[in-house]
Design a protein around this motif. Structure first.
Motif, PDB file in Angstrom:
ATOM      1  N   TYR A   1      35.996  28.021  51.559  1.00  0.00           N
ATOM      2  CA  TYR A   1      36.998  28.539  52.329  1.00  0.00           C
ATOM      3  C   TYR A   1      38.073  27.227  52.567  1.00  0.00           C
ATOM      4  CZ  TYR A   1      39.738  29.491  56.563  1.00  0.00           C
ATOM      5  OH  TYR A   1      40.481  29.758  57.488  1.00  0.00           O
ATOM      6  N   PHE A   2      37.582  26.147  52.894  1.00  0.00           N
ATOM      7  CA  PHE A   2      38.374  25.016  53.018  1.00  0.00           C
ATOM      8  C   PHE A   2      39.004  24.670  52.019  1.00  0.00           C
ATOM      9  CE2 PHE A   2      35.765  24.511  57.109  1.00  0.00           C
ATOM     10  CZ  PHE A   2      36.856  24.421  57.962  1.00  0.00           C
ATOM     11  N   GLN A   3      38.272  24.427  50.794  1.00  0.00           N
ATOM     12  CA  GLN A   3      38.723  24.076  49.621  1.00  0.00           C
ATOM     13  C   GLN A   3      39.803  25.005  48.921  1.00  0.00           C
ATOM     14  OE1 GLN A   3      34.926  23.557  47.187  1.00  0.00           O
ATOM     15  NE2 GLN A   3      34.373  21.818  48.264  1.00  0.00           N
ATOM     16  N   SER A   4      39.690  26.317  49.078  1.00  0.00           N
ATOM     17  CA  SER A   4      40.754  27.125  48.662  1.00  0.00           C
ATOM     18  C   SER A   4      42.040  26.892  49.106  1.00  0.00           C
ATOM     19  CB  SER A   4      40.282  28.717  48.811  1.00  0.00           C
ATOM     20  OG  SER A   4      40.423  28.850  50.320  1.00  0.00           O
ATOM     21  N   PHE A   5      42.179  26.454  50.301  1.00  0.00           N
ATOM     22  CA  PHE A   5      43.688  26.003  50.670  1.00  0.00           C
ATOM     23  C   PHE A   5      44.139  24.749  49.856  1.00  0.00           C
ATOM     24  CE2 PHE A   5      42.156  28.565  54.163  1.00  0.00           C
ATOM     25  CZ  PHE A   5      43.214  29.210  54.545  1.00  0.00           C
ATOM     26  N   VAL A   6      43.281  23.908  49.463  1.00  0.00           N
ATOM     27  CA  VAL A   6      43.642  22.749  48.712  1.00  0.00           C
ATOM     28  C   VAL A   6      43.917  23.300  47.188  1.00  0.00           C
ATOM     29  CG1 VAL A   6      43.248  20.675  47.958  1.00  0.00           C
ATOM     30  CG2 VAL A   6      42.410  21.228  50.144  1.00  0.00           C
ATOM     31  N   PHE A   7      43.277  23.942  46.710  1.00  0.00           N
ATOM     32  CA  PHE A   7      43.443  24.397  45.194  1.00  0.00           C
ATOM     33  C   PHE A   7      44.560  25.386  45.250  1.00  0.00           C
ATOM     34  CE2 PHE A   7      38.713  24.033  45.004  1.00  0.00           C
ATOM     35  CZ  PHE A   7      38.761  22.544  44.104  1.00  0.00           C
ATOM     36  N   GLU A   8      44.904  26.253  46.053  1.00  0.00           N
ATOM     37  CA  GLU A   8      46.158  26.961  46.189  1.00  0.00           C
ATOM     38  C   GLU A   8      47.311  26.003  46.397  1.00  0.00           C
ATOM     39  OE1 GLU A   8      48.329  30.549  46.707  1.00  0.00           O
ATOM     40  OE2 GLU A   8      46.076  30.356  46.343  1.00  0.00           O
ATOM     41  N   GLU A   9      47.375  24.934  46.728  1.00  0.00           N
ATOM     42  CA  GLU A   9      48.566  23.835  46.926  1.00  0.00           C
ATOM     43  C   GLU A   9      48.747  23.096  45.553  1.00  0.00           C
ATOM     44  OE1 GLU A   9      51.919  22.174  48.315  1.00  0.00           O
ATOM     45  OE2 GLU A   9      50.936  24.143  49.085  1.00  0.00           O
ATOM     46  N   PHE A  10      47.475  22.660  45.090  1.00  0.00           N
ATOM     47  CA  PHE A  10      47.591  21.758  44.014  1.00  0.00           C
ATOM     48  C   PHE A  10      46.919  22.161  42.684  1.00  0.00           C
ATOM     49  CE2 PHE A  10      47.451  19.485  48.190  1.00  0.00           C
ATOM     50  CZ  PHE A  10      48.772  18.710  48.017  1.00  0.00           C
ATOM     51  N   PHE A  11      46.252  23.378  42.623  1.00  0.00           N
ATOM     52  CA  PHE A  11      45.646  23.666  41.459  1.00  0.00           C
ATOM     53  C   PHE A  11      45.560  25.025  41.399  1.00  0.00           C
ATOM     54  CE2 PHE A  11      42.530  24.271  37.821  1.00  0.00           C
ATOM     55  CZ  PHE A  11      42.598  23.447  37.217  1.00  0.00           C
ATOM     56  N   ASN A  12      46.694  25.873  41.136  1.00  0.00           N
ATOM     57  CA  ASN A  12      46.703  27.085  41.602  1.00  0.00           C
ATOM     58  C   ASN A  12      45.943  27.969  40.869  1.00  0.00           C
ATOM     59  OD1 ASN A  12      48.754  29.908  41.470  1.00  0.00           O
ATOM     60  ND2 ASN A  12      48.590  28.822  43.346  1.00  0.00           N
TER      61      ASN A  12
ATOM     62  N   ALA B   1      37.991  31.818  43.963  1.00  0.00           N
ATOM     63  CA  ALA B   1      36.679  31.503  45.006  1.00  0.00           C
ATOM     64  C   ALA B   1      35.590  32.907  44.991  1.00  0.00           C
ATOM     65  CB  ALA B   1      37.378  31.302  46.076  1.00  0.00           C
ATOM     66  N   ILE B   2      34.370  32.331  44.835  1.00  0.00           N
ATOM     67  CA  ILE B   2      33.335  33.500  44.846  1.00  0.00           C
ATOM     68  C   ILE B   2      32.632  33.051  46.145  1.00  0.00           C
ATOM     69  CG2 ILE B   2      31.447  34.321  43.496  1.00  0.00           C
ATOM     70  CD1 ILE B   2      32.735  33.730  40.975  1.00  0.00           C
ATOM     71  N   VAL B   3      32.312  34.198  47.167  1.00  0.00           N
ATOM     72  CA  VAL B   3      31.640  33.766  48.138  1.00  0.00           C
ATOM     73  C   VAL B   3      30.656  34.843  48.414  1.00  0.00           C
ATOM     74  CG1 VAL B   3      33.858  32.730  49.237  1.00  0.00           C
ATOM     75  CG2 VAL B   3      33.188  35.083  49.508  1.00  0.00           C
TER      76      VAL B   3
ATOM     77  N   GLU C   1      39.666  37.668  54.642  1.00  0.00           N
ATOM     78  CA  GLU C   1      40.873  37.917  54.973  1.00  0.00           C
ATOM     79  C   GLU C   1      41.553  36.563  55.361  1.00  0.00           C
ATOM     80  OE1 GLU C   1      40.867  40.979  57.938  1.00  0.00           O
ATOM     81  OE2 GLU C   1      40.106  42.639  56.423  1.00  0.00           O
ATOM     82  N   ASP C   2      41.118  35.526  55.846  1.00  0.00           N
ATOM     83  CA  ASP C   2      41.623  34.304  56.168  1.00  0.00           C
ATOM     84  C   ASP C   2      41.987  33.450  55.192  1.00  0.00           C
ATOM     85  OD1 ASP C   2      41.884  35.102  59.007  1.00  0.00           O
ATOM     86  OD2 ASP C   2      39.890  34.048  59.421  1.00  0.00           O
ATOM     87  N   PHE C   3      41.451  33.941  53.720  1.00  0.00           N
ATOM     88  CA  PHE C   3      41.575  33.139  52.552  1.00  0.00           C
ATOM     89  C   PHE C   3      43.247  33.050  52.388  1.00  0.00           C
ATOM     90  CE2 PHE C   3      37.265  32.745  52.371  1.00  0.00           C
ATOM     91  CZ  PHE C   3      36.925  32.008  51.596  1.00  0.00           C
TER      92      PHE C   3
ATOM     93  N   LYS D   1      42.546  35.890  44.849  1.00  0.00           N
ATOM     94  CA  LYS D   1      41.687  35.080  43.918  1.00  0.00           C
ATOM     95  C   LYS D   1      40.286  35.001  44.593  1.00  0.00           C
ATOM     96  CE  LYS D   1      45.965  32.443  43.073  1.00  0.00           C
ATOM     97  NZ  LYS D   1      46.703  31.027  43.284  1.00  0.00           N
ATOM     98  N   VAL D   2      39.965  35.926  45.354  1.00  0.00           N
ATOM     99  CA  VAL D   2      38.475  35.724  46.239  1.00  0.00           C
ATOM    100  C   VAL D   2      37.641  37.012  45.581  1.00  0.00           C
ATOM    101  CG1 VAL D   2      37.256  35.725  48.268  1.00  0.00           C
ATOM    102  CG2 VAL D   2      39.686  34.837  48.080  1.00  0.00           C
ATOM    103  N   ARG D   3      36.403  36.664  45.291  1.00  0.00           N
ATOM    104  CA  ARG D   3      35.526  37.876  44.879  1.00  0.00           C
ATOM    105  C   ARG D   3      34.337  37.572  45.870  1.00  0.00           C
ATOM    106  NH1 ARG D   3      39.468  38.583  42.886  1.00  0.00           N
ATOM    107  NH2 ARG D   3      39.898  38.812  40.451  1.00  0.00           N
ATOM    108  N   VAL D   4      33.648  38.887  46.670  1.00  0.00           N
ATOM    109  CA  VAL D   4      32.761  38.596  47.295  1.00  0.00           C
ATOM    110  C   VAL D   4      31.392  39.154  46.763  1.00  0.00           C
ATOM    111  CG1 VAL D   4      31.902  39.630  49.641  1.00  0.00           C
ATOM    112  CG2 VAL D   4      34.390  39.169  49.486  1.00  0.00           C
ATOM    113  N   ILE D   5      30.242  38.482  47.106  1.00  0.00           N
ATOM    114  CA  ILE D   5      29.038  39.163  46.549  1.00  0.00           C
ATOM    115  C   ILE D   5      28.354  39.428  48.034  1.00  0.00           C
ATOM    116  CG2 ILE D   5      26.755  38.330  45.839  1.00  0.00           C
ATOM    117  CD1 ILE D   5      28.068  36.215  44.106  1.00  0.00           C
ATOM    118  N   ARG D   6      28.237  40.877  48.087  1.00  0.00           N
ATOM    119  CA  ARG D   6      27.864  41.163  49.400  1.00  0.00           C
ATOM    120  C   ARG D   6      26.126  41.136  49.431  1.00  0.00           C
ATOM    121  NH1 ARG D   6      30.043  45.562  52.161  1.00  0.00           N
ATOM    122  NH2 ARG D   6      28.181  45.308  53.376  1.00  0.00           N
ATOM    123  N   LYS D   7      25.969  40.375  50.634  1.00  0.00           N
ATOM    124  CA  LYS D   7      24.370  40.020  51.101  1.00  0.00           C
ATOM    125  C   LYS D   7      24.066  40.832  52.455  1.00  0.00           C
ATOM    126  CE  LYS D   7      23.453  37.521  47.114  1.00  0.00           C
ATOM    127  NZ  LYS D   7      22.436  37.731  46.315  1.00  0.00           N
TER     128      LYS D   7
END
Length: 273
Positions: A29-40, A44-46, A55-57, A62-68
């Motif tokens: 989650y935290f890294q996605s904000f940096v990649f969004e800005e500097f490596f578009n 993200a797979i969570v 929804e906060d990404f 650019k997000v895929r969810v693996i349901r657990k």
């Protein structure tokens, strides 16, 4: 070509002094904000039990969810508001591993590299790491999750202790860059089959160890607000520069600056702030 960032999204309780905040967290989650800005070009797979957590990404496309069946929960308590290098952590140690067959249908066709973010030893079994290594692309790995074990139980959650992991040499073999803090480095030491080790130490800065050692000073800021996710932010910023063929020293300086920008506001990195 796409950078694939994999790891749990978390439900976090952050306690700073006598103030409490509930929020989404996790390294990916935290890294996605940096990649969004500097490596578009990233994906993200969570893994979690509640898809609404993503929804906060910054970009849901650019997000895929693996349901657990469960979600990682963390309490991050900072008892001294004036020294946010000191953190006390609790976790539920969710056992929700990401398996190769979870990834087969969500990975893109063309991949630049992988960023792997385990939060405990269950997250990435050996067979999953071997599967990701088979793509023969750069892999950037956060070590901390493999070293974490539950310690003292407290209201259904556990304090965290660090211990070495017998499978760690196999896990680290062939990894491009591994990321850790000084406590984790003291536990696992050097000499691993990796290209470089990136070691952070809060307000004391960071260092990068490969054939030699490069020391990077922390970028000072006057008003530290929230350090949760600072190491994850540093890691992502460092990776964006390495993928652009920048030197380790340049990448470290850039990562230090971005991490400093993150901690002066609450939540993830936000260039608009």
């Amino acid at each position: 070509m796409t950078l694939v960032v994999i790891g749990p999204v978390t439900s976090d309780l952050v306690i700073i002094g006598d103030e409490e905040y509930r929020k989404v967290g996790g390294a990916t989650y935290f890294q996605s904000f940096v990649f969004e800005e500097f490596f578009n070009d990233y994906l993200a797979i969570v893994n979690c039990s509640d898809e609404t957590m993503v929804e906060d990404f910054p970009d849901l496309g650019k997000v895929r969810v693996i349901r657990k069946e469960d979600t990682h929960f963390f309490v991050n308590r900072y008892p001294d508001r004036n020294n946010l290098d000191i953190r006390e952590q609790l976790s539920n140690f969710a056992n929700i591993p990401i398996l190769p067959n979870d990834l087969e249908n969500v990975l893109p066709d063309d991949i630049d590299g992988f960023v792997i973010n385990p939060l405990n030893r269950y997250d990435f079994p050996i067979e999953t790491l071997d599967y990701l290594k088979s793509f023969d692309v750069p892999i950037f790995l956060s070590v901390q999750g493999f070293l974490r074990l539950p310690d003292i139980e407290a209201n259904g959650n556990y304090t965290i202790k660090l211990d070495d992991f017998d499978d760690l040499p196999h896990i680290l073999s062939g990894i491009t860059s591994i990321f850790m803090d000084e406590a984790e480095y003291r536990l696992i030491g050097g000499g691993h089959d990796v290209d470089e080790m990136v070691i952070t130490d809060g307000s004391n800065g960071s260092r990068i160890v490969s054939n030699d050692e490069i020391r990077i000073g922390a970028v000072r800021c006057e008003n530290v607000v929230d350090t949760t996710g600072c190491g994850d932010t540093y890691m992502a910023a460092y990776i964006t520069q390495k993928l652009q063929s920048k030197s380790s020293k340049t990448a470290g300086k850039f990562a230090s600056a971005i991490a400093s920008d993150k901690i002066v506001n609450f939540g993830p990195y936000n260039s608009n702030k």
